[in-house]
Write a protein that holds these residues in place. Structure first.
Motif, short mmCIF file in Angstrom:
data_model
loop_
_atom_site.label_atom_id
_atom_site.label_comp_id
_atom_site.label_asym_id
_atom_site.label_seq_id
_atom_site.Cartn_x
_atom_site.Cartn_y
_atom_site.Cartn_z
N PRO A 287 38.57 75.61 116.89
CA PRO A 287 38.74 77.20 117.31
C PRO A 287 38.64 78.01 116.12
O PRO A 287 38.05 79.09 116.21
CB PRO A 287 39.99 77.46 118.12
N ARG A 288 39.28 77.74 114.87
CA ARG A 288 39.19 78.70 113.97
C ARG A 288 38.25 77.98 112.63
O ARG A 288 38.87 78.37 111.39
CB ARG A 288 40.67 78.69 113.25
N GLY A 289 37.55 77.09 113.05
CA GLY A 289 36.64 76.32 112.22
C GLY A 289 35.67 77.30 111.38
O GLY A 289 35.40 78.63 111.85
N LEU A 290 35.23 76.99 110.29
CA LEU A 290 34.32 77.94 109.38
C LEU A 290 32.76 78.00 109.65
O LEU A 290 31.99 78.83 109.10
CB LEU A 290 34.72 77.61 107.95
N ARG A 291 32.61 76.97 110.76
CA ARG A 291 30.96 77.26 110.85
C ARG A 291 30.74 78.31 111.71
O ARG A 291 31.56 78.90 112.36
CB ARG A 291 30.57 75.89 111.57
N CYS A 292 29.44 78.97 111.46
CA CYS A 292 29.19 79.93 112.22
C CYS A 292 28.74 79.63 113.49
O CYS A 292 28.59 78.43 113.99
CB CYS A 292 27.91 80.71 111.84
N PRO A 293 28.83 80.58 114.59
CA PRO A 293 29.27 82.15 114.51
C PRO A 293 30.45 82.29 114.08
O PRO A 293 31.65 81.43 114.62
CB PRO A 293 28.77 82.84 115.92
N ASN A 294 30.66 83.20 113.05
CA ASN A 294 32.19 83.20 112.35
C ASN A 294 32.61 84.45 113.11
O ASN A 294 33.51 85.09 112.02
CB ASN A 294 32.11 82.94 110.88
N GLY A 295 32.31 85.23 114.16
CA GLY A 295 32.90 86.40 114.40
C GLY A 295 31.58 87.14 115.35
O GLY A 295 30.54 86.63 115.56
N PHE A 296 32.19 88.10 115.66
CA PHE A 296 31.13 88.96 116.73
C PHE A 296 30.01 89.49 116.11
O PHE A 296 30.16 89.84 114.69
CB PHE A 296 31.87 90.12 117.44
N ASN A 297 28.76 89.37 116.45
CA ASN A 297 27.49 89.69 115.84
C ASN A 297 27.34 88.98 114.71
O ASN A 297 26.69 89.49 113.78
CB ASN A 297 27.52 91.22 115.59
N CYS A 298 27.81 87.87 114.36
CA CYS A 298 27.56 87.00 113.30
C CYS A 298 26.22 86.51 112.96
O CYS A 298 25.62 86.22 114.12
CB CYS A 298 28.42 85.96 113.27
N ARG A 299 25.59 86.76 111.86
CA ARG A 299 24.29 86.37 111.70
C ARG A 299 23.80 85.30 110.69
O ARG A 299 22.86 85.09 110.23
CB ARG A 299 23.43 87.70 110.80
N CYS A 300 25.15 84.42 110.47
CA CYS A 300 25.04 83.33 109.70
C CYS A 300 24.44 82.26 110.21
O CYS A 300 24.18 82.22 111.44
CB CYS A 300 26.37 82.97 109.24
N THR A 301 23.92 81.36 109.31
CA THR A 301 23.08 79.94 109.95
C THR A 301 23.84 78.99 108.99
O THR A 301 24.10 78.98 107.98
CB THR A 301 21.66 80.12 109.47
N MET A 302 23.64 77.51 109.87
CA MET A 302 24.08 76.30 109.33
C MET A 302 22.90 75.62 109.10
O MET A 302 22.22 75.56 110.04
CB MET A 302 25.11 75.64 110.13
N VAL A 303 22.75 75.55 107.67
CA VAL A 303 21.58 74.73 107.24
C VAL A 303 21.85 73.33 107.15
O VAL A 303 22.69 72.96 106.30
CB VAL A 303 20.68 75.29 106.25
N GLY A 304 20.99 72.08 107.55
CA GLY A 304 21.22 70.98 107.29
C GLY A 304 20.50 70.38 105.98
O GLY A 304 19.64 70.96 105.76
N LEU A 305 21.44 69.49 105.23
CA LEU A 305 21.10 69.25 103.95
C LEU A 305 21.03 67.64 103.86
O LEU A 305 22.13 66.79 104.29
CB LEU A 305 21.76 69.70 102.83
N SER A 306 20.11 67.02 103.10
CA SER A 306 20.32 65.70 102.89
C SER A 306 21.52 65.52 101.64
O SER A 306 21.86 66.47 101.00
CB SER A 306 18.95 64.90 102.34
N SER A 307 21.97 64.07 101.76
CA SER A 307 22.96 63.93 100.47
C SER A 307 22.33 64.25 99.02
O SER A 307 23.04 64.82 98.38
CB SER A 307 23.48 62.51 100.44
N VAL A 308 21.12 63.83 99.01
CA VAL A 308 20.51 64.06 97.60
C VAL A 308 20.38 65.73 97.39
O VAL A 308 20.99 66.20 96.23
CB VAL A 308 19.28 63.50 97.31
N ARG A 309 19.88 66.41 98.22
CA ARG A 309 19.63 67.56 98.23
C ARG A 309 21.06 68.56 97.94
O ARG A 309 21.28 69.25 97.13
CB ARG A 309 19.02 68.39 99.27
#
Length: 363
Positions: A287-309
């Protein structure tokens, strides 16, 4: 920006009947910084389309309920009551909830499709989720043709999967409808109170009530945050569906927290920008995790990455960093050092915000 849609099945309330074939709706725009990543920009543009669809549906609902709202408000004014209840028109309300449910499910599906395109994932990973049917056939009539048209070229869900998404999105739609009614009711209560205090006559009150209700019929207004948050949560849920797929995690086991760093970004969201950690990292979740959305009107995005990148980006330094080493676990007021600053910036989600309530209704 405006759009048109056809209204059907208008109800007659007492002596009031509104027959209007077209309604102009102000569709809200989402501000996206040119400095944002391609993934963030694409996600926000997707959300803008779904947000616009939600506002169109809001307008459709309040237009259909206009007479009922006017009746209860006028009755309260006439009887001198400052308190009254929202009107009950089950046919209209349940049809509205059904369309909002489909909209949330479509938004979640769009989140899935966007991640699939971002990562160029093989279709076989999604073989249990997507089929060959056209999206418009699966989606049906949601009253948001723009959204359907936009999704037609993207991967689609089987009917079985679509029904599952509808079931999961239904509580969110019920909650959203309740908030809509609560906001409209509170606005009319204040208007009735003002009218009684200032000794308005009935024509004066009705004229102002018409203006007030008309605003709900042409723009998001005070309901903008509701639609921002619910569509954003549904979109992120769709992205998570793919990122947490065991097959997908073989290719992209890491997440990058990507904030839009413009003059509107909140300090705690900006502090998380560049954070990289495994998708399974415990601090992303809950419930208090840091992934987005992280608040009302949050515009952040979680982007997937390979291990190497992920490794290369962390090694390159600012603005990227290993979140598993940059978070202070010393207590609830945790924080981390950003951009070699001496001052810790709190990266807790917004005060008063918890994902629990939204996740219950947009799971």
């Amino acid at each position: 920006m405006t759009t048109d849609f056809q209204l059907e099945g208008f109800q007659s309330f007492a002596e009031r009947e509104r027959k209007i074939s077209k309604l102009r709706v102000l569709r809200p725009d989402i501000v996206v910084s040119s400095r944002a990543s391609k993934e963030a920009i694409d996600t926000q543009l997707d959300l803008e389309k779904m947000l616009g669809a939600a506002v169109v549906e809001q307008a459709r609902y309040f237009r259909a309920m206009h007479g009922a709202w006017m009746n209860v408000a006028t009755r309260a004014f006439t009887l001198g009551h400052r308190l009254f209840v929202a009107p009950t028109e089950h046919t209209i309300t349940y049809a509205h909830i059904d369309r909002v449910t489909k909209l949330f499910a479509a938004t979640r599906l769009l989140g899935r499709a966007r991640v699939q395109k971002e990562l160029n994932l093989p279709t076989k990973i999604l073989r249990t989720d997507f089929g060959e049917e056209s999206f418009s056939e699966v989606l049906g009539q949601v009253g948001v043709d723009q959204a359907v048209a936009y999704l037609e070229s993207l991967p689609v869900a089987t009917r079985e999967e679509w029904q599952r998404l509808l079931q999961q999105g239904s509580p969110a739609a019920f909650t959203a409808s309740g908030i809509e009614n609560a906001v409209a009711l509170e606005a009319l209560k204040k208007l009735v109170g003002q009218a009684l205090s200032e000794n308005w006559n009935r024509p004066q009150f009705e004229a102002q009530a018409e203006i007030l209700l008309h605003k709900f019929e042409i723009e998001a207004g005070s309901l903008r945050t509701l639609w921002n948050t619910t569509t954003s949560t549904a979109m992120q849920k769709g992205r998570e569906d793919i990122f947490t797929d065991p097959e997908a995690q073989k290719s992209v086991p890491y997440w990058l927290y990507d904030a839009i760093l413009d003059n509107r970004v909140r300090p705690n969201h900006a502090a998380l920008d560049g954070a990289i950690a495994p998708i399974s990292w415990e601090r992303w979740w809950g419930p208090r995790g840091l992934r987005c959305p992280n608040g009302f009107n949050c515009r952040c995005t979680m982007v997937g990455l390979s291990s190497v990148r992920a490794k290369k980006m962390i090694e390159s330094g600012s603005p990227y960093f290993d979140a598993t080493e940059g978070i202070d676990y010393g207590g609830p007021d945790f924080g981390f050092v950003k951009f070699a600053e001496n001052k810790k910036i709190c990266c807790d989600p917004d005060s008063g915000w918890t994902k629990a309530s939204v996740e219950r209704v947009a799971a």
